[in-house]
Design a protein around this motif. Structure first.
Motif, short mmCIF file in Angstrom:
data_model
loop_
_atom_site.label_atom_id
_atom_site.label_comp_id
_atom_site.label_asym_id
_atom_site.label_seq_id
_atom_site.Cartn_x
_atom_site.Cartn_y
_atom_site.Cartn_z
N ALA A 65 11.81 16.22 63.28
CA ALA A 65 11.97 15.80 64.67
C ALA A 65 10.62 15.34 65.22
CB ALA A 65 12.52 16.94 65.52
N TYR A 66 10.70 14.43 66.17
CA TYR A 66 9.50 13.88 66.80
C TYR A 66 9.66 13.91 68.32
CZ TYR A 66 8.63 12.12 62.12
OH TYR A 66 8.41 12.03 60.78
N GLN A 67 8.53 13.90 69.00
CA GLN A 67 8.54 13.84 70.47
C GLN A 67 8.88 12.42 70.92
OE1 GLN A 67 7.98 16.19 72.82
NE2 GLN A 67 6.96 17.85 71.75
N LEU A 68 9.76 12.31 71.89
CA LEU A 68 10.08 11.05 72.57
C LEU A 68 9.80 11.33 74.04
CD1 LEU A 68 11.28 8.24 72.92
CD2 LEU A 68 13.55 9.24 72.70
N CYS A 69 8.71 10.77 74.56
CA CYS A 69 8.23 11.15 75.89
C CYS A 69 8.02 9.94 76.79
CB CYS A 69 6.89 11.89 75.77
SG CYS A 69 6.98 13.41 74.82
N GLY A 70 8.07 10.21 78.09
CA GLY A 70 7.84 9.16 79.07
C GLY A 70 7.60 9.73 80.44
N GLN A 71 7.72 8.87 81.44
CA GLN A 71 7.43 9.27 82.81
C GLN A 71 8.34 8.55 83.79
OE1 GLN A 71 3.43 9.80 83.64
NE2 GLN A 71 3.85 10.56 85.67
N VAL A 72 8.73 9.28 84.84
CA VAL A 72 9.44 8.72 85.98
C VAL A 72 8.46 8.71 87.13
CG1 VAL A 72 11.34 9.05 87.61
CG2 VAL A 72 11.67 9.60 85.20
N SER A 73 8.30 7.56 87.81
CA SER A 73 7.38 7.51 88.94
C SER A 73 8.06 6.87 90.14
CB SER A 73 6.10 6.75 88.58
OG SER A 73 6.38 5.44 88.18
N MET A 74 7.78 7.45 91.30
CA MET A 74 8.34 6.96 92.56
C MET A 74 7.23 6.95 93.60
SD MET A 74 11.99 9.00 92.66
CE MET A 74 11.20 10.60 92.66
N ASP A 105 8.65 17.17 84.71
CA ASP A 105 7.77 18.13 85.35
C ASP A 105 7.32 17.56 86.69
OD1 ASP A 105 5.68 16.31 84.85
OD2 ASP A 105 4.81 17.49 83.22
N GLU A 106 6.41 18.25 87.38
CA GLU A 106 6.00 17.84 88.72
C GLU A 106 5.32 16.47 88.74
OE1 GLU A 106 5.61 21.02 87.62
OE2 GLU A 106 7.18 21.82 88.90
N SER A 107 4.80 16.02 87.60
CA SER A 107 4.17 14.70 87.56
C SER A 107 5.15 13.62 87.09
CB SER A 107 2.94 14.72 86.65
OG SER A 107 3.33 14.93 85.31
N GLY A 108 6.40 14.01 86.79
CA GLY A 108 7.41 13.05 86.36
C GLY A 108 7.51 12.88 84.86
N THR A 109 6.73 13.64 84.10
CA THR A 109 6.74 13.51 82.64
C THR A 109 7.94 14.23 82.04
OG1 THR A 109 4.33 13.40 82.62
CG2 THR A 109 5.39 14.00 80.55
N PHE A 110 8.52 13.63 81.00
CA PHE A 110 9.64 14.24 80.28
C PHE A 110 9.44 14.04 78.79
CE2 PHE A 110 10.83 9.84 81.01
CZ PHE A 110 11.32 9.44 79.78
N CYS A 111 10.03 14.93 78.00
CA CYS A 111 9.99 14.82 76.54
C CYS A 111 11.28 15.34 75.93
CB CYS A 111 8.83 15.63 75.95
SG CYS A 111 7.21 14.86 76.12
N GLU A 113 17.77 5.47 66.72
CA GLU A 113 17.71 4.65 67.93
C GLU A 113 18.44 5.39 69.06
OE1 GLU A 113 17.95 -0.04 68.80
OE2 GLU A 113 19.76 0.79 67.90
N TYR A 114 17.80 5.43 70.22
CA TYR A 114 18.31 6.20 71.35
C TYR A 114 18.30 5.38 72.62
CZ TYR A 114 17.59 10.10 68.20
OH TYR A 114 17.66 10.94 67.12
N ILE A 115 19.16 5.76 73.54
CA ILE A 115 19.18 5.18 74.88
C ILE A 115 18.76 6.27 75.86
CG2 ILE A 115 20.60 4.15 76.71
CD1 ILE A 115 22.39 3.03 74.45
N LEU A 116 17.74 5.97 76.64
CA LEU A 116 17.25 6.87 77.69
C LEU A 116 17.64 6.31 79.03
CD1 LEU A 116 13.59 7.35 76.47
CD2 LEU A 116 15.27 9.17 76.67
N GLU A 117 18.02 7.17 79.97
CA GLU A 117 18.28 6.69 81.32
C GLU A 117 17.93 7.76 82.34
OE1 GLU A 117 22.87 6.96 82.31
OE2 GLU A 117 22.55 5.86 80.44
N ASN A 173 9.12 7.31 61.93
CA ASN A 173 8.50 8.56 61.48
C ASN A 173 7.22 8.87 62.24
OD1 ASN A 173 10.49 9.19 59.53
ND2 ASN A 173 9.70 7.53 58.28
N ALA A 174 7.29 8.82 63.57
CA ALA A 174 6.15 9.12 64.42
C ALA A 174 6.64 9.39 65.84
CB ALA A 174 5.17 7.95 64.43
N PRO A 175 5.87 10.14 66.63
CA PRO A 175 6.24 10.35 68.04
C PRO A 175 6.22 9.03 68.80
CG PRO A 175 4.47 11.84 67.36
CD PRO A 175 4.66 10.85 66.27
#
Length: 115
Positions: free
Chosen positions: A7-16, A50-56, A63-67, A92-94
């Motif tokens: 398994a690998y990390q799939l991370c991003g951020q939500v910003s408003m 989290d409080e800064s909008g980061t998710f993992c 292949e994945y769909i994020l929303e 084969n990488a985060p």
């Protein structure tokens, strides 16, 4: 034998920058994930930002769909995040740097009465 990650990390951020009053704070937002190509009946797996909008998520290669999830009241009050969804391939990488940002637009013009 060679060791391989399963398994690998799939991370991003939500910003408003200017959320409507009904909007959940960043620490309570949810992002959904499902495998790409699956039928629409497959349930989303969700995680909170989290409080800064980061998710993992921890995912296997594929292949994945994020929303980013937006509630009915938030949607009614005009909250939009772009893109509405993102298709991401995990080899084969985060994977980092997926970004969902509040869509802001301004409308100007003149209203004239006819008649």
């Amino acid at each position: 034998p060679d060791l391989r990650a399963s398994a690998y990390q799939l991370c991003g951020q939500v910003s408003m920058t200017s959320p409507p009053p009904s909007t959940l704070p960043l620490g309570q937002r949810k992002v959904g994930l499902k495998p790409a190509g699956e039928d629409s009946n497959v349930a989303l797996v969700t995680t909170a930002t989290d409080e800064s909008g980061t998710f993992c998520f921890k995912v296997s290669p594929g292949e994945y769909i994020l929303e980013p999830l937006i509630g009915a009241a938030e949607h009614k009050d005009g909250l939009r995040l772009v893109p509405e969804s993102a298709t991401v391939t995990v080899n084969n990488a985060p994977v980092n740097g997926i970004s969902f940002t509040q869509y802001l637009a301004s409308l100007t013009g003149t209203v004239s009465c006819l008649g």
